[in-house]
Scaffold this motif. Structure first.
Motif, PDB file in Angstrom:
ATOM      1  N   HIS A  90      45.030  41.117  43.815  1.00 16.72           N
ATOM      2  CA  HIS A  90      45.759  42.384  43.621  1.00 16.72           C
ATOM      3  C   HIS A  90      47.237  42.234  43.965  1.00 16.72           C
ATOM      4  CE1 HIS A  90      42.213  44.953  42.911  1.00 16.72           C
ATOM      5  NE2 HIS A  90      41.601  44.091  43.696  1.00 16.72           N
ATOM      6  N   PHE A  91      47.707  41.023  44.035  1.00 19.23           N
ATOM      7  CA  PHE A  91      49.118  40.774  44.370  1.00 19.23           C
ATOM      8  C   PHE A  91      49.635  39.674  43.445  1.00 19.23           C
ATOM      9  CE2 PHE A  91      48.000  36.800  46.369  1.00 19.23           C
ATOM     10  CZ  PHE A  91      46.712  37.024  46.813  1.00 19.23           C
ATOM     11  N   GLY A  92      50.936  39.571  43.366  1.00 19.10           N
ATOM     12  CA  GLY A  92      51.530  38.555  42.507  1.00 19.10           C
ATOM     13  C   GLY A  92      51.394  38.922  41.038  1.00 19.10           C
ATOM     14  N   GLU A  93      51.676  37.971  40.180  1.00 21.68           N
ATOM     15  CA  GLU A  93      51.618  38.177  38.718  1.00 21.68           C
ATOM     16  C   GLU A  93      50.475  37.315  38.183  1.00 21.68           C
ATOM     17  OE1 GLU A  93      51.596  39.301  35.366  1.00 21.68           O
ATOM     18  OE2 GLU A  93      53.208  40.293  36.515  1.00 21.68           O
ATOM     19  N   VAL A  94      49.371  37.979  37.772  1.00 24.32           N
ATOM     20  CA  VAL A  94      48.153  37.209  37.458  1.00 24.32           C
ATOM     21  C   VAL A  94      48.350  36.218  36.308  1.00 24.32           C
ATOM     22  CG1 VAL A  94      46.492  38.838  38.443  1.00 24.32           C
ATOM     23  CG2 VAL A  94      47.156  39.068  36.055  1.00 24.32           C
ATOM     24  N   SER A  95      49.332  36.456  35.429  1.00 24.03           N
ATOM     25  CA  SER A  95      49.564  35.497  34.331  1.00 24.03           C
ATOM     26  C   SER A  95      49.940  34.116  34.892  1.00 24.03           C
ATOM     27  CB  SER A  95      50.651  36.001  33.390  1.00 24.03           C
ATOM     28  OG  SER A  95      51.881  36.093  34.077  1.00 24.03           O
ATOM     29  N   GLN A  96      50.476  34.098  36.104  1.00 24.91           N
ATOM     30  CA  GLN A  96      50.828  32.812  36.732  1.00 24.91           C
ATOM     31  C   GLN A  96      49.585  31.973  37.044  1.00 24.91           C
ATOM     32  OE1 GLN A  96      53.298  33.434  40.175  1.00 24.91           O
ATOM     33  NE2 GLN A  96      55.108  33.862  38.938  1.00 24.91           N
ATOM     34  N   LEU A  97      48.448  32.635  37.256  1.00 23.08           N
ATOM     35  CA  LEU A  97      47.219  31.892  37.533  1.00 23.08           C
ATOM     36  C   LEU A  97      46.914  30.948  36.375  1.00 23.08           C
ATOM     37  CD1 LEU A  97      44.963  34.829  38.825  1.00 23.08           C
ATOM     38  CD2 LEU A  97      46.070  33.103  40.242  1.00 23.08           C
ATOM     39  N   GLN A  98      47.091  31.467  35.164  1.00 27.74           N
ATOM     40  CA  GLN A  98      46.827  30.681  33.952  1.00 27.74           C
ATOM     41  C   GLN A  98      47.796  29.495  33.864  1.00 27.74           C
ATOM     42  OE1 GLN A  98      47.094  33.116  30.469  1.00 27.74           O
ATOM     43  NE2 GLN A  98      46.026  31.659  29.184  1.00 27.74           N
ATOM     44  N   GLU A  99      49.070  29.766  34.092  1.00 30.46           N
ATOM     45  CA  GLU A  99      50.085  28.701  34.018  1.00 30.46           C
ATOM     46  C   GLU A  99      49.812  27.624  35.067  1.00 30.46           C
ATOM     47  OE1 GLU A  99      53.750  30.838  34.571  1.00 30.46           O
ATOM     48  OE2 GLU A  99      53.247  32.202  32.923  1.00 30.46           O
ATOM     49  N   GLN A 100      49.432  28.057  36.256  1.00 28.43           N
ATOM     50  CA  GLN A 100      49.206  27.086  37.338  1.00 28.43           C
ATOM     51  C   GLN A 100      47.938  26.272  37.096  1.00 28.43           C
ATOM     52  OE1 GLN A 100      49.267  29.860  40.621  1.00 28.43           O
ATOM     53  NE2 GLN A 100      51.503  29.992  40.620  1.00 28.43           N
ATOM     54  N   ALA A 101      46.878  26.914  36.589  1.00 27.16           N
ATOM     55  CA  ALA A 101      45.644  26.176  36.286  1.00 27.16           C
ATOM     56  C   ALA A 101      45.896  25.176  35.157  1.00 27.16           C
ATOM     57  CB  ALA A 101      44.530  27.144  35.909  1.00 27.16           C
ATOM     58  N   ALA A 102      46.786  25.530  34.233  1.00 24.54           N
ATOM     59  CA  ALA A 102      47.093  24.663  33.087  1.00 24.54           C
ATOM     60  C   ALA A 102      47.849  23.397  33.507  1.00 24.54           C
ATOM     61  CB  ALA A 102      47.913  25.441  32.054  1.00 24.54           C
ATOM     62  N   GLU A 103      48.391  23.387  34.700  1.00 24.25           N
ATOM     63  CA  GLU A 103      49.059  22.163  35.191  1.00 24.25           C
ATOM     64  C   GLU A 103      48.040  21.061  35.458  1.00 24.25           C
ATOM     65  OE1 GLU A 103      51.300  23.371  38.640  1.00 24.25           O
ATOM     66  OE2 GLU A 103      52.577  24.730  37.470  1.00 24.25           O
ATOM     67  N   VAL A 104      46.758  21.457  35.660  1.00 21.45           N
ATOM     68  CA  VAL A 104      45.724  20.444  35.953  1.00 21.45           C
ATOM     69  C   VAL A 104      44.574  20.433  34.940  1.00 21.45           C
ATOM     70  CG1 VAL A 104      46.034  19.955  38.411  1.00 21.45           C
ATOM     71  CG2 VAL A 104      44.890  22.061  37.725  1.00 21.45           C
ATOM     72  N   PHE A 105      44.450  21.456  34.130  1.00 27.26           N
ATOM     73  CA  PHE A 105      43.362  21.509  33.138  1.00 27.26           C
ATOM     74  C   PHE A 105      43.976  21.589  31.742  1.00 27.26           C
ATOM     75  CE2 PHE A 105      40.093  24.176  30.797  1.00 27.26           C
ATOM     76  CZ  PHE A 105      39.181  23.140  30.648  1.00 27.26           C
ATOM     77  N   GLU A 106      43.557  20.662  30.873  1.00 26.42           N
ATOM     78  CA  GLU A 106      44.230  20.514  29.576  1.00 26.42           C
ATOM     79  C   GLU A 106      43.691  21.444  28.497  1.00 26.42           C
ATOM     80  OE1 GLU A 106      43.126  16.509  29.137  1.00 26.42           O
ATOM     81  OE2 GLU A 106      44.718  15.730  30.436  1.00 26.42           O
ATOM     82  N   ARG A 107      42.486  21.940  28.671  1.00 24.36           N
ATOM     83  CA  ARG A 107      41.884  22.728  27.589  1.00 24.36           C
ATOM     84  C   ARG A 107      42.224  24.214  27.748  1.00 24.36           C
ATOM     85  NH1 ARG A 107      36.053  19.533  27.519  1.00 24.36           N
ATOM     86  NH2 ARG A 107      36.838  17.597  26.619  1.00 24.36           N
ATOM     87  N   GLN A 108      41.502  25.041  26.990  1.00 23.89           N
ATOM     88  CA  GLN A 108      41.859  26.473  26.926  1.00 23.89           C
ATOM     89  C   GLN A 108      41.544  27.232  28.226  1.00 23.89           C
ATOM     90  OE1 GLN A 108      39.841  28.663  23.837  1.00 23.89           O
ATOM     91  NE2 GLN A 108      41.326  30.325  23.885  1.00 23.89           N
ATOM     92  N   ILE A 109      42.473  28.084  28.615  1.00 19.32           N
ATOM     93  CA  ILE A 109      42.310  28.918  29.820  1.00 19.32           C
ATOM     94  C   ILE A 109      42.594  30.368  29.444  1.00 19.32           C
ATOM     95  CG2 ILE A 109      43.082  29.344  32.186  1.00 19.32           C
ATOM     96  CD1 ILE A 109      44.266  26.461  32.145  1.00 19.32           C
ATOM     97  N   ILE A 110      41.729  31.260  29.905  1.00 20.79           N
ATOM     98  CA  ILE A 110      41.905  32.693  29.636  1.00 20.79           C
ATOM     99  C   ILE A 110      41.780  33.446  30.965  1.00 20.79           C
ATOM    100  CG2 ILE A 110      40.809  34.699  28.521  1.00 20.79           C
ATOM    101  CD1 ILE A 110      39.929  32.772  26.289  1.00 20.79           C
ATOM    102  N   ILE A 111      42.550  34.495  31.115  1.00 16.24           N
ATOM    103  CA  ILE A 111      42.391  35.373  32.282  1.00 16.24           C
ATOM    104  C   ILE A 111      41.463  36.515  31.882  1.00 16.24           C
ATOM    105  CG2 ILE A 111      43.579  36.954  33.857  1.00 16.24           C
ATOM    106  CD1 ILE A 111      45.977  35.128  33.741  1.00 16.24           C
ATOM    107  N   ALA A 112      40.412  36.726  32.661  1.00 16.60           N
ATOM    108  CA  ALA A 112      39.415  37.754  32.337  1.00 16.60           C
ATOM    109  C   ALA A 112      40.061  39.141  32.334  1.00 16.60           C
ATOM    110  CB  ALA A 112      38.273  37.710  33.349  1.00 16.60           C
ATOM    111  N   ARG A 113      39.580  39.975  31.423  1.00 10.74           N
ATOM    112  CA  ARG A 113      39.969  41.386  31.346  1.00 10.74           C
ATOM    113  C   ARG A 113      38.715  42.168  30.982  1.00 10.74           C
ATOM    114  NH1 ARG A 113      43.716  40.972  33.910  1.00 10.74           N
ATOM    115  NH2 ARG A 113      45.915  40.956  33.430  1.00 10.74           N
ATOM    116  N   SER A 114      38.535  43.341  31.551  1.00 11.64           N
ATOM    117  CA  SER A 114      37.323  44.083  31.222  1.00 11.64           C
ATOM    118  C   SER A 114      37.318  44.436  29.738  1.00 11.64           C
ATOM    119  CB  SER A 114      37.188  45.334  32.094  1.00 11.64           C
ATOM    120  OG  SER A 114      38.248  46.195  31.871  1.00 11.64           O
TER     121      SER A 114
END
Ligand code: ZN
Length: 244
Positions: free
Chosen positions: A214-238
């Motif tokens: 509930h803090f920070g900018e959740v889109s950054q989670l995707q960018e940061q995970a992409a630094e170590v994972f090469e395939r597709q990453i999605i942030i969950a949304r209801s």
């Protein structure tokens, strides 16, 4: 199998949203994975509570079970209105006896135990379990159906066995409650970097980040995970749906 995200927030639901809840469907079988706060409301955008064939819970923290009581009320009211139905099985671990006993309610819902010692067949799905590293006892859940695999981490900090458990999953539904550089271990949660590392080691096809902070900018989670994972990453949304 089809996965629908009902809620994706860690700890509590964001405004007009829900905490952990995921709907799994295959052919005529409908299963709810975790039942957090406001999940019952979100569920009704997709199906009526009476259409559930089962519920399975990773653990008994409020953000994963808060709506079990109101699900039981919904089914009780449905029965009073004349819709007879067998007790709905709710699968949970037995490491928390108070939590497990709350799964049985009149003849409306019935607690059913799972453990990491044997696989569990529920409808078309085969489940296996791995105890995670979290404050309250919690299990990651591997779900196989019709030759496809989804892994849900539940709540956990990163540990190596989780990569073997998640190996080659078509979809990894992975908690990412913290950002890169934070210390998730103490709180029993993963960072975006942990989620990416897990996905990379397990060689999964798609990484879906959930249990969002509930803090920070959740889109950054995707960018940061992409630094170590090469395939597709999605942030969950209801409301998001995936065909696995
Ligand atoms: Zn949680």
């Amino acid at each position: 199998m089809k996965l629908t995200i009902l809620g994706c927030w860690g700890g509590y639901p964001a405004q007009n949203d829900a905490s952990a809840g995921y709907l799994l469907e295959h052919e005529d079988f409908t299963l709810l994975v975790d039942c957090g706060s406001a999940v019952l409301s979100k569920l009704q955008n997709h199906t009526a509570p009476r259409n559930l064939n089962g519920v399975i819970l990773s653990h008994y923290d409020a953000d994963h079970i808060a709506d079990i009581g109101v699900l039981q009320h919904a089914l009780l009211i449905d029965k009073m209105l004349g819709n007879e139905k067998e007790a709905l099985p709710i699968y949970g671990h037995t490491l928390d006896s108070k939590g497990f006993s709350s799964l049985t309610y009149k003849d409306i819902t019935k607690g059913a135990a799972y453990s990491d010692e044997e696989a569990l067949e529920i409808g078309p799905f085969t489940f296996t379990f791995l105890k995670t590293r979290h404050g309250a006892p919690c299990f990651a859940i591997r779900i196989e159906c019709d030759g496809r695999t989804m892994v849900y981490t539940g709540d956990t900090s990163y540990f190596e066995e989780l990569a073997d458990f998640s190996k080659d999953a078509d979809l990894l539904l992975c908690e990412s409650n913290f950002y890169k550089g934070m210390d998730g271990e103490k709180a029993g949660h993963m960072t975006s970097t942990d989620a990416g590392t897990l996905a990379q080691k397990a060689e999964v096809k798609l990484l879906v980040l959930t249990h969002l902070p509930h803090f920070g900018e959740v889109s950054q989670l995707q960018e940061q995970a992409a630094e170590v994972f090469e395939r597709q990453i999605i942030i969950a949304r209801s409301g998001m749906e995936y065909y696995i």
